[in-house]
Structures are given as structure tokens and as C-alpha cells.
Design a protein around this motif. Structure first.
Motif, PDB file in Angstrom:
ATOM      1  N   LEU A 157       0.829  -1.205   0.000  1.00  0.00           N
ATOM      2  CA  LEU A 157       0.000   0.000   0.000  1.00  0.00           C
ATOM      3  C   LEU A 157       0.863   1.253   0.000  1.00  0.00           C
ATOM      4  O   LEU A 157       0.524   2.253  -0.646  1.00  0.00           O
ATOM      5  CB  LEU A 157      -0.934  -0.016   1.211  1.00  0.00           C
ATOM      6  N   ARG A 158       1.982   1.205   0.718  1.00  0.00           N
ATOM      7  CA  ARG A 158       2.901   2.356   0.682  1.00  0.00           C
ATOM      8  C   ARG A 158       3.383   2.604  -0.743  1.00  0.00           C
ATOM      9  O   ARG A 158       3.465   3.747  -1.196  1.00  0.00           O
ATOM     10  CB  ARG A 158       4.081   2.118   1.626  1.00  0.00           C
ATOM     11  N   ASP A 159       3.704   1.510  -1.436  1.00  0.00           N
ATOM     12  CA  ASP A 159       4.137   1.652  -2.833  1.00  0.00           C
ATOM     13  C   ASP A 159       2.987   2.141  -3.711  1.00  0.00           C
ATOM     14  O   ASP A 159       3.206   2.905  -4.658  1.00  0.00           O
ATOM     15  CB  ASP A 159       4.644   0.302  -3.357  1.00  0.00           C
ATOM     16  N   ALA A 160       1.762   1.701  -3.385  1.00  0.00           N
ATOM     17  CA  ALA A 160       0.603   2.098  -4.189  1.00  0.00           C
ATOM     18  C   ALA A 160       0.339   3.592  -4.090  1.00  0.00           C
ATOM     19  O   ALA A 160      -0.020   4.241  -5.085  1.00  0.00           O
ATOM     20  CB  ALA A 160      -0.632   1.315  -3.731  1.00  0.00           C
ATOM     21  N   ARG A 217     -10.082   3.772  -4.068  1.00  0.00           N
ATOM     22  CA  ARG A 217     -10.074   2.466  -4.714  1.00  0.00           C
ATOM     23  C   ARG A 217      -8.648   2.124  -5.123  1.00  0.00           C
ATOM     24  O   ARG A 217      -7.904   2.970  -5.617  1.00  0.00           O
ATOM     25  CB  ARG A 217     -10.992   2.465  -5.958  1.00  0.00           C
ATOM     26  N   TRP A 218      -8.284   0.873  -4.894  1.00  0.00           N
ATOM     27  CA  TRP A 218      -6.912   0.428  -5.161  1.00  0.00           C
ATOM     28  C   TRP A 218      -6.946  -0.663  -6.222  1.00  0.00           C
ATOM     29  O   TRP A 218      -7.558  -1.716  -6.021  1.00  0.00           O
ATOM     30  CB  TRP A 218      -6.287  -0.085  -3.862  1.00  0.00           C
ATOM     31  N   THR A 219      -6.271  -0.417  -7.327  1.00  0.00           N
ATOM     32  CA  THR A 219      -6.131  -1.419  -8.380  1.00  0.00           C
ATOM     33  C   THR A 219      -4.715  -1.963  -8.334  1.00  0.00           C
ATOM     34  O   THR A 219      -3.759  -1.293  -8.746  1.00  0.00           O
ATOM     35  CB  THR A 219      -6.427  -0.807  -9.761  1.00  0.00           C
ATOM     36  N   HIS A 220      -4.589  -3.184  -7.800  1.00  0.00           N
ATOM     37  CA  HIS A 220      -3.285  -3.815  -7.643  1.00  0.00           C
ATOM     38  C   HIS A 220      -2.836  -4.409  -8.984  1.00  0.00           C
ATOM     39  O   HIS A 220      -3.655  -5.007  -9.694  1.00  0.00           O
ATOM     40  CB  HIS A 220      -3.375  -4.921  -6.585  1.00  0.00           C
ATOM     41  N   PRO A 221      -1.551  -4.247  -9.341  1.00  0.00           N
ATOM     42  CA  PRO A 221      -1.098  -4.744 -10.655  1.00  0.00           C
ATOM     43  C   PRO A 221      -1.229  -6.256 -10.831  1.00  0.00           C
ATOM     44  O   PRO A 221      -1.385  -6.731 -11.956  1.00  0.00           O
ATOM     45  CB  PRO A 221       0.372  -4.305 -10.717  1.00  0.00           C
TER      46      PRO A 221
END
Length: 553
Positions: A315-318, A347-351
Motif C-alpha cells: 500500500l505504501r508503494d501504491a 479504490r486500489w487497483t493492484h497490478p
């Protein structure tokens, strides 16, 4: 006159009589003497209660006075010992100290004042050692064992369990609402709560159990000879029962509770560090389950904890890598259906893993502290979006932003908000922060001061999902809030559940009365309405009214 009871272990009656006569000359102390001429009988006598000092002859026939001291120490005797010897040498000096004696005297050099002084010094030294031990091993507020003593005892308990093949259990406890008591009633009353809780906790456990205060509101119990999980669960239930009677603080009844995490040893771990880690994970899940509950450690918890740690790092990287985006949930008037604002939702879209819900990543962000950077990103992104809408010719749109308790605890938070607003040129009246009920429960002076400072800037404050926590409407009298958002579990049933409708109407009526006492702001939205729908809620949001939209949706 002070009276001291002394045991003299001496096989020569003449030497005993000489010592008795010398001690009889003491001016400030009256000695009561017991004499034992035999080594074995004298050793057994050291275990009796009531002696202040033991004088031991170095030579006891074929036996040795030093060995008597060693065995007495091995049997747990803590009395001060003085050796009486016929010779003086460096070797004897070292042997006496290694054996655990306080001092030694050469018989040919003993005088009445010297003997009296040596005895009183040995007793005083022992008392000082006990006081230092008390400070080193016990909590000064509650009298329970402290963390250092707990760590030592836990090592021994694990070793005994492994040798005997029996099971033990470690219980970690968090006392609820200590901070609330400290903030609302003062730290002396918080100390009283801790002392009363410690007293009740000590009374509810078995005689073989060991209880400690690890610090703050954290306590631990080491249970020995646990027959199994049900036996440990029984202890946890007994702990829960101590809260059935409220605590009396400042003349009023106060209800509290405690969450409990349990780890069995050596089954879960045979290392103190691993056992504490396991119990702490179980405690974490117990608190998330519900206040006052208990949970046992299992391997799945370890996997979940590892997943939380991994998510916190990602999350820190996001936040830095542009994987996050904001969607905006319309808020509409219950009276006419017009949109009166929006709520910003992360909203978080993880790679690799795709979309991750806020329910999954927000707790990890709060636990790791990443929520501070995330919150700063949300505020700045929201302000930039408001500027984009303004440039597109849209009218000003108020935006609600969820605010974490962690952010409110940050020094300089208000100034950071003020700086972002100034840099982006956004009117503070367009920003509303939503807080949760647990923030209300803390009710600390510093928290209220910070919230009033936010209101002074022009920002509105709302309590989110009111009705699902443990807060009381009475707190609204002291808490600076502008809006009360009733949880959807009530609102969704108002049309077909008379009880839910009655509760919602009552909450709204009382909240209006309480909130109206706060200083009004010129542009505060109109709260009143004569429509039937507004008797339940003056604004609606979420799936009740509209779906979440992208900034250009």
C-alpha cells in the motif's frame, strides 16, 4: 524498643552463651534467641517463619556451616545469614559471599557492639534488597508482576510444561476504555480502574496461575496445567465475568471489558517470543471480532497477519506509484432528490491482484500508519478534482472525506490540512470530514481541540455510521460535530420496520437538539425539512440513492 528474633546454629554451648551475653548488652535492640546445636535440625529451623537473622558456626562437628547456607538458599530460604568462624582468610571471604551469606565474623575478634552492628546491617541490607527486587519485578501501581518478571516466569513455565508433558496457556488482555477514563475523569481515576481491575483479575484466577501487568492497559496470565482448550476457555469466561459488576469511579458506575488472546504452549510454540506473538495475533482478532471476546491462536492467523504486513508494504508503494484512485458517491436530499454533495472513496487497483476493497486495505493502513500518507493523498487529490470541476464550469460541490482516528492523533494535522487548502485554493466550506464513533468515545481534550480547530478553518465534521458502535448521544453535547450519519442498518428498514423508523426519528430529533448547540456557520446546509422522508434523514448517500462514479462519470 525494637525486638529481633535470631536463630543461632552452634555446636559449642560456650560459644552460644557468649553470643547470648553479647547481644544482651545491646541498647536499642532486644534480641530473642533460639539455639540449635545440630546441623540438620538447624537447617530445618531456618524454614520456620519469624526469624530476622541466622548466625551459623563455620564448623559444625563434621559438617560445614557454608553447606547449610547453600542448602537453605536452595530450599528458598531468604533470611540473612552471618557465618561465625575461628579464622580469617581471603578464601573464607569469597566462600561466604558465594554461598549466599551476608557477612562473616571471626570469633576471636567479636565484641558486643560489633556483633550487634553486623546483625542490624545484615537485616537492613536484606530489606533494601527486597525493596529493590520489588521495584525490579513488580508493577508499582497494581502490585502485579511487571514485564521483566513475566518474561522470566514464562520461560520457566514453558520449560516445566515440556519436561512434564502437560499443557499451559498464555492469555493476553487489553482493558477497554482506559483512555476514555483518563481523558474524561482524569488519570487518578484511570489508575483506580487499573488497580480495581488488577484486584478482580487476581481473585478470579487459579492459585497456580501467574498474572502480570505488561504496561498501560495490557495484562497477561500464564496458566499452568491446562487440560485443553476448553479449560483455557473456562478461564477466559471467568475473566469476562469480572466485568458484570461495574467499576465505581468518581461516584458513578463505569462499565468496561477486556478482549483476550490465547495461545497454548508448548503446542503453539515452545519459545517465549513466538508464544507472545501468537497470543498477540489472537488478541488482535478478538478485538476485531467484538469487544469483550476471546480468541485462540491458530495457524490461519499467522497467514492473515503476514498478509496484512505484505499489504501494508504494497500500500505504501501504491500511494507513491499511482495505483490508487478516487470515486465519488453522490449525496442527495431526502426531500427533493437533488444532489447536495459527494463522498470521496478510495479504490486500489493492484497490478497483480486487481481491485482491492477498502474493507481489506484500510485496516492494514491504520495498523501500519500508512493511513496518514493515504489520507494526505485523498485530501490533495480531492482538492485538485474540485478545481477541475470548477474549470469545467460546474457549480461548487461539497465533498465528504473519511478521516481516520490515526490521522487525528498526528501532531500538526490541522496545519497540514490548512496548507493543502491554501496551495490548491479550495474553499474549506466545501470539505467535510467524516469520523467514526470510536473517535467520539475517546472524547479527549486534545481531540476536541483539534476538531474545533478544523471547524474554525471552515471544515464541517460528521459522525459516520452512527448507531453501530458504543457511543452515546450525550457525547454530542461536548463533541463539535455538524452532521450525524445514521447507519444504513436503520435507514434501510425505516419503511417496513416501525422500530427502526422510531429509532431513526428519535436519534435525529435528539441529535438536532444537541448539534444545534454548536456555533452555526453561515453556509452550513439547511438541516430542517417538513417532508415525511426528512423525518428519517435529511440527506441520503450510497446505494440507497446512486452508484459510485469516477470523477468524469
Amino acid at each position: 524498643m525494637t525486638a529481633l528474633r535470631a536463630l543461632i546454629i552452634e555446636d559449642d554451648e560456650d560459644d552460644f552463651l557468649l553470643a547470648r551475653d553479647m547481644l544482651g548488652e545491646a541498647v536499642s535492640v532486644r534480641y530473642r534467641l533460639d539455639w540449635e546445636p545440630q546441623w540438620q535440625v538447624g537447617l530445618e529451623a531456618t524454614q520456620r517463619q519469624g526469624y530476622d537473622i541466622v548466625l551459623v558456626d563455620y564448623r559444625l562437628g563434621a559438617s560445614n556451616g557454608l553447606e547449610l547456607v547453600r542448602q537453605a538458599r536452595a530450599m528458598g530460604v531468604t533470611l540473612p545469614f552471618i557465618l561465625l568462624t575461628g579464622e580469617d582468610s581471603r578464601e573464607i571471604d569469597q566462600e561466604v559471599l558465594l554461598a549466599g551469606a551476608s557477612d562473616y565474623l571471626v570469633k576471636s575478634q567479636i565484641t558486643a557492639p560489633l556483633l550487634d552492628r553486623a546483625i542490624r546491617y545484615a537485616i537492613e541490607r536484606k530489606r533494601n534488597e527486597e525493596q529493590l527486587l520489588q521495584l525490579a519485578q513488580f508493577d508499582s501501581l497494581t502490585g502485579l508482576a511487571n514485564r521483566a518478571h513475566f518474561n522470566s516466569h514464562l520461560k520457566g513455565a514453558i520449560a516445566r510444561a515440556k519436561r512434564s508433558g502437560v499443557q499451559g496457556a498464555l492469555f493476553l488482555l487489553d482493558l477497554d476504555n482506559l483512555k476514555k477514563v483518563n481523558d474524561s475523569l482524569g488519570h487518578p481515576e484511570g489508575d483506580r480502574l487499573l488497580q480495581e481491575f488488577a484486584s478482580r483479575l487476581s481473585a478470579c484466577i487459579r492459585e497456580s496461575d501467574f498474572v502480570a501487568r505488561l504496561g498501560g492497559d495490557e495484562f497477561a496470565i500464564i496458566g499452568s496445567n491446562i487440560e485443553g482448550a476448553e479449560s483455557a476457555a473456562s478461564i477466559a469466561r471467568n475473566i469476562g465475568k469480572i466485568f458484570e459488576t461495574p467499576f465505581s469511579l468518581s461516584g458513578q458506575n463505569f462499565h468496561s471489558g477486556a478482549s483476550v488472546g490465547i495461545s497454548l504452549f508448548p503446542a503453539d510454540s515452545d519459545q517465549p517470543g513466538g508464544l507472545l506473538k501468537n497470543a498477540d495475533m489472537a488478541l488482535y482478532e478478538a478485538k476485531n471480532k467484538s469487544r469483550g471476546s476471546y480468541r485462540f491462536f491458530d495457524d490461519a492467523m499467522n497467514l492473515r497477519a503476514q498478509a496484512r504486513r505484505t499489504m501494508a508494504v504494497e500500500l505504501r508503494d501504491a500511494v507513491l506509484g499511482g495505483q490508487l484512485e478516487l470515486y465519488y458517491q453522490p449525496k442527495v436530499s431526502a426531500s427533493n432528490g437533488a444532489m447536495v454533495g459527494v463522498e470521496a472513496l478510495s479504490r486500489w487497483t493492484h497490478p497483480q491482484r486487481g481491485t482491492i476493497s477498502p474493507e481489506a486495505f484500510i485496516p492494514a493502513a491504520e495498523t501500519s500508519g500508512t493511513i496518514v500518507a493515504l489520507g494526505a493523498w485523498v485530501l490533495r487529490t480531492t482538492c485538485e478534482q474540485l478545481n477541475q470541476w470548477r474549470a469545467a464550469g460546474l457549480p461548487p460541490i461539497p465533498v465528504s472525506i473519511n478521516l481516520s482516528p490515526v490521522e487525528l492523533r498526528q501532531a500538526g494535522f490541522v496545519e497540514s490540512v490548512r496548507r493543502v487548502l491554501a496551495e490548491t485554493g479550495i474553499d474549506p466550506l466545501l470539505i467535510e470530514f467524516e469520523i467514526t464513533e470510536n473517535v467520539v468515545m475517546e472524547n479527549s481534550d486534545s481531540r476536541i481541540k483539534m476538531m474545533r480547530a478544523l471547524q474554525a478553518i471552515g471544515i464541517s465534521l460528521a459522525i459516520d455510521d452512527f448507531g453501530v458502535g458504543y457511543s452515546s448521544l450525550s457525547y454530542l453535547m461536548n463533541f463539535p460535530v455538524d452532521w450525524l450519519k445514521i447507519d444504513r442498518c436503520f435507514i434501510s428498514r425505516v419503511t417496513d420496520d416501525p422500530n427502526a423508523a422510531a429509532i431513526a426519528r428519535t436519534v435525529i430529533a435528539l441529535a438536532r437538539t444537541s448539534i444545534s448547540a454548536s456555533p452555526p456557520k453561515a453556509s452550513k446546509p439547511e438541516r430542517s425539512s417538513n417532508s415525511a422522508a426528512a423525518r428519517v434523514a435529511t440527506k441520503c448517500r450510497g446505494s440507497i440513492s446512486a452508484r459510485r462514479l469516477a470523477p468524469t462519470g
